[in-house]
Design an enzyme around this catalytic site. Structure first.
Site, PDB file in Angstrom:
ATOM      1  N   GLY A 226       0.826  -1.208   0.000  1.00  0.00           N
ATOM      2  CA  GLY A 226       0.000   0.000   0.000  1.00  0.00           C
ATOM      3  C   GLY A 226       0.858   1.254   0.000  1.00  0.00           C
ATOM      4  O   GLY A 226       1.793   1.387  -0.790  1.00  0.00           O
ATOM      5  N   GLY A 229       4.678   1.240  -0.210  1.00  0.00           N
ATOM      6  CA  GLY A 229       5.381   0.830  -1.422  1.00  0.00           C
ATOM      7  C   GLY A 229       5.338  -0.673  -1.621  1.00  0.00           C
ATOM      8  O   GLY A 229       4.288  -1.300  -1.495  1.00  0.00           O
ATOM      9  N   GLY A 255      -3.053  -3.626  -7.110  1.00  0.00           N
ATOM     10  CA  GLY A 255      -2.184  -4.786  -7.015  1.00  0.00           C
ATOM     11  C   GLY A 255      -2.024  -5.482  -8.355  1.00  0.00           C
ATOM     12  O   GLY A 255      -0.922  -5.929  -8.710  1.00  0.00           O
ATOM     13  N   ASP A 256      -3.110  -5.577  -9.114  1.00  0.00           N
ATOM     14  CA  ASP A 256      -3.042  -6.195 -10.445  1.00  0.00           C
ATOM     15  C   ASP A 256      -2.159  -5.373 -11.377  1.00  0.00           C
ATOM     16  O   ASP A 256      -1.390  -5.919 -12.176  1.00  0.00           O
ATOM     17  CB  ASP A 256      -4.448  -6.306 -11.051  1.00  0.00           C
TER      18      ASP A 256
END
Length: 316
Positions: A226, A229, A255-256
């Site tokens: 998050g 980093g 995230g993807d």
């Protein structure tokens, strides 16, 4: 080429609220958008936006609204007919970037459908630089299905991004089915290692937890943290990338996007630190976009991402 599998795809409907979410109250939306979703589909969309070859493999029958939307986007996909339409996932985003997700369980996949989906994926693997196994599993699918797929994909580089029971089932078989790349977030890293979640936003603590997974056979762990980093850990070393300053609008797909950025950098034969740099540039760009918007290269600024080597050596 990057081939992705999304066993539990969705239509992602995002509603942007003008203020904080108030439970039990009537609120008016500032905007609403719908996009084809599911973690693997998101990875393919980001890869395609960078003009790299990708094919998304997913369950879906003719007439499914998800396939109609995918066709409009121009994304190359292979759909295996299944019993019902894709689920709809609802995301509520507040003005400060707070995101609330409500995910439906998905359409059950029978054993025949599951095997057909696996065969389609395995058939594409020889032409793939990477195969990505991404997201949750729909009802009726055994929690260890990713383990079976990894064994069948031996000889192909595989990246896995999942959580909860499928992730724990995979971890139980790292001795025989470890992926080349695992992309947990902080919560998933805690699930896997028993580490204290509160401590994992410290990069060195996250690297130590990731290093334990490398010691168990995973080639590389890209752990997204998050606002803290991300860290990348391999047998050769560990690196931390600080997230650039952004105004977070929605964490959907961040995230993807980070995973896609890493894989795109790998296709360019980038060094580990530069793969991590591009991952964080893409993840941050996704978080700065409203709704379920996903970044293209023009949204990213890898030069704004500072990467440092961590004084930490994973155990072999």
């Amino acid at each position: 080429m990057i081939v992705t599998l999304t066993a539990n795809p969705s239509i992602d409907h995002t509603v942007a609220l003008a203020g904080p979410l108030r439970r039990g109250d009537l609120q008016r939306a500032r905007a609403a958008t719908s996009y084809p979703g599911g973690k693997g589909v998101n990875v393919s969309r980001v890869v395609a936006a960078a003009n790299a070859a990708t094919i998304a493999v997913l369950p879906g029958s003719d007439g499914d609204p998800l396939l109609r939307v995918l066709s409009v986007t121009g994304l190359d996909f292979r759909a295996v007919p299944c019993g019902g339409p894709a689920r709809t996932n609802l995301t509520l985003t507040e003005a400060d970037g707070t995101t609330t997700k409500i995910n439906e369980p998905g359409t059950p996949l029978t054993e025949v459908e599951r095997n057909t989906l696996a065969d389609r994926l395995i058939g594409l693997a020889p032409a793939a630089s990477w195969v990505v196994l991404s997201g949750s599993l729909p009802p009726l699918v055994p929690v260890d299905w990713y383990v079976e797929l990894l064994r069948r994909l031996r000889g192909t580089r595989v990246a896995v991004d999942t959580s909860d029971a499928p992730l724990l089932a995979l971890a139980a078989h790292f001795d025989s089915a470890a992926p080349q790349l695992l992309k947990p977030n902080a919560e998933e890293l805690a699930q896997l290692t028993g580490a204290d979640l509160a401590e994992l936003h410290d990069p060195t603590a996250a690297a130590r937890a990731a290093g334990a997974l490398v010691a168990r056979g995973v080639d590389a762990v890209l752990a997204t943290l998050g606002a803290a980093g991300a860290v990348l850990v391999t047998a050769a070393g560990a690196w931390h990338a600080a997230a650039p300053a952004i105004t977070a609008r929605s964490t959907v797909g961040a995230g993807d996007s980070a995973l896609a950025g890493y894989l795109l950098a790998d296709l360019d034969a980038a060094a580990p630190a530069d793969r991590l740099r591009r991952a964080v540039a893409y993840g941050s760009a996704a978080a700065a976009l409203p709704g379920t918007g996903l970044p293209g290269p023009h949204h990213t600024d890898p030069s704004a991402v500072i990467v440092t080597a961590l004084d930490f050596q994973p155990h072999h």
